[in-house]
Design an enzyme around this catalytic site. Structure first.
Site, PDB file in Angstrom:
ATOM      1  N   LYS A  28       0.822  -1.208   0.000  1.00 34.49           N
ATOM      2  CA  LYS A  28       0.000   0.000   0.000  1.00 34.49           C
ATOM      3  C   LYS A  28       0.862   1.267   0.000  1.00 34.49           C
ATOM      4  CE  LYS A  28      -3.806  -2.322   2.363  1.00 34.49           C
ATOM      5  NZ  LYS A  28      -4.402  -2.729   1.112  1.00 34.49           N
ATOM      6  N   CYS A  29       1.881   1.252  -0.836  1.00 35.03           N
ATOM      7  CA  CYS A  29       2.858   2.332  -0.902  1.00 35.03           C
ATOM      8  C   CYS A  29       2.781   2.992  -2.274  1.00 35.03           C
ATOM      9  CB  CYS A  29       4.256   1.727  -0.683  1.00 35.03           C
ATOM     10  SG  CYS A  29       5.645   2.861  -0.865  1.00 35.03           S
ATOM     11  N   GLY A  30       3.139   4.250  -2.345  1.00 36.68           N
ATOM     12  CA  GLY A  30       3.209   4.913  -3.635  1.00 36.68           C
ATOM     13  C   GLY A  30       4.204   4.252  -4.579  1.00 36.68           C
ATOM     14  N   THR A  37       4.568   0.928  -4.707  1.00 36.55           N
ATOM     15  CA  THR A  37       4.138  -0.453  -4.937  1.00 36.55           C
ATOM     16  C   THR A  37       4.176  -0.860  -6.408  1.00 36.55           C
ATOM     17  OG1 THR A  37       2.843  -0.456  -2.894  1.00 36.55           O
ATOM     18  CG2 THR A  37       2.265  -2.115  -4.530  1.00 36.55           C
TER      19      THR A  37
END
Length: 163
Positions: A35-37, A39
Site C-alpha cells: 500500500k505504498c506509492g 508499490t
C-alpha cells in the site's frame, strides 16, 4: 562464501530458509509493501525476474510494515495481493523489520553497505534494493526512488550474472 547465506530466514508461508538456498545466483533483495506509492515497482521487479531468472538471478521480496503501516496484511493477504495484482513469481519472505530494535539480522548486515553516494545505515523507505553477487556478497545498494529497471540496476545485474 558469504555469512549472509547462513542467516536464518522464513518464507512467506513460514518455512525455514536461508539465502544459501540461492547460492550461485545473483539476488536482488527488496523490502516491499502493498500500500505504498512505490508499490508499482512490483511490475519492474517481476520483469527483472522474468528477464534474468534463467540466467541465475532472482528477486527476493521482503514485506515490511515499518513505513507508515503500508504492509498491514497477513502473509496470505500479501501473497494473494502480489500474485493477483502483479503476477509476482519471485519468492517472498515473511514480514520483517528492517530498522530499529527488532531489525532482522539480515538487515543488520545489509544496512552496513553504502549506496552509490557512500551512505550506509537505515533503510529509508519501502522498495530499497540490495544486489548480491553469486558469492552472496553485496555488490550494490539502490535506494527507493531507483526503479528496478534503471540502467544502474540492470547493468549491475548483468555484470554479476554467472558465466
Amino acid at each position: 562464501m558469504s555469512a549472509l547465506y547462513d542467516i536464518p530466514l522464513r518464507t512467506i508461508d513460514g518455512s525455514p530458509t536461508t539465502l544459501g538456498e540461492h547460492s550461485g545466483k545473483v539476488l536482488l533483495v527488496v523490502n516491499v509493501a502493498s500500500k505504498c506509492g512505490q508499490t508499482p515497482q512490483y511490475e519492474g521487479l517481476e520483469r527483472l525476474q522474468k528477464r534474468y531468472a534463467d540466467r541465475g538471478f532472482t528477486v527476493l521480496g521482503v514485506p515490511c510494515n515499518q513505513f507508515a503501516g503500508q504492509e498491514p496484511g497477513t502473509a496470505e493477504e500479501i501473497q494473494t495481493f502480489c500474485t493477483t495484482t502483479y503476477g509476482v513469481s519471485f519468492p517472498l519472505l515473511e514480514k520483517t523489520d528492517v530498522n530499529g530494535a527488532d531489525r532482522h539480522p539480515l538487515y543488520t548486515e545489509l544496512t552496513k553497505v553504502a549506496d552509490a553516494n557512500g551512505e550506509a545505515g537505515d533503510i529509508g523507505w519501502n522498495f530499497e534494493k540490495f544486489l548480491l553477487g553469486t558469492d552472496g556478497e553485496v555488490v550494490g545498494r539502490f535506494r527507493t526512488l531507483t526503479v528496478p529497471e534503471a540502467p544502474e540496476v540492470t547493468e549491475a545485474i548483468e555484470q554479476h550474472l554467472p558465466a
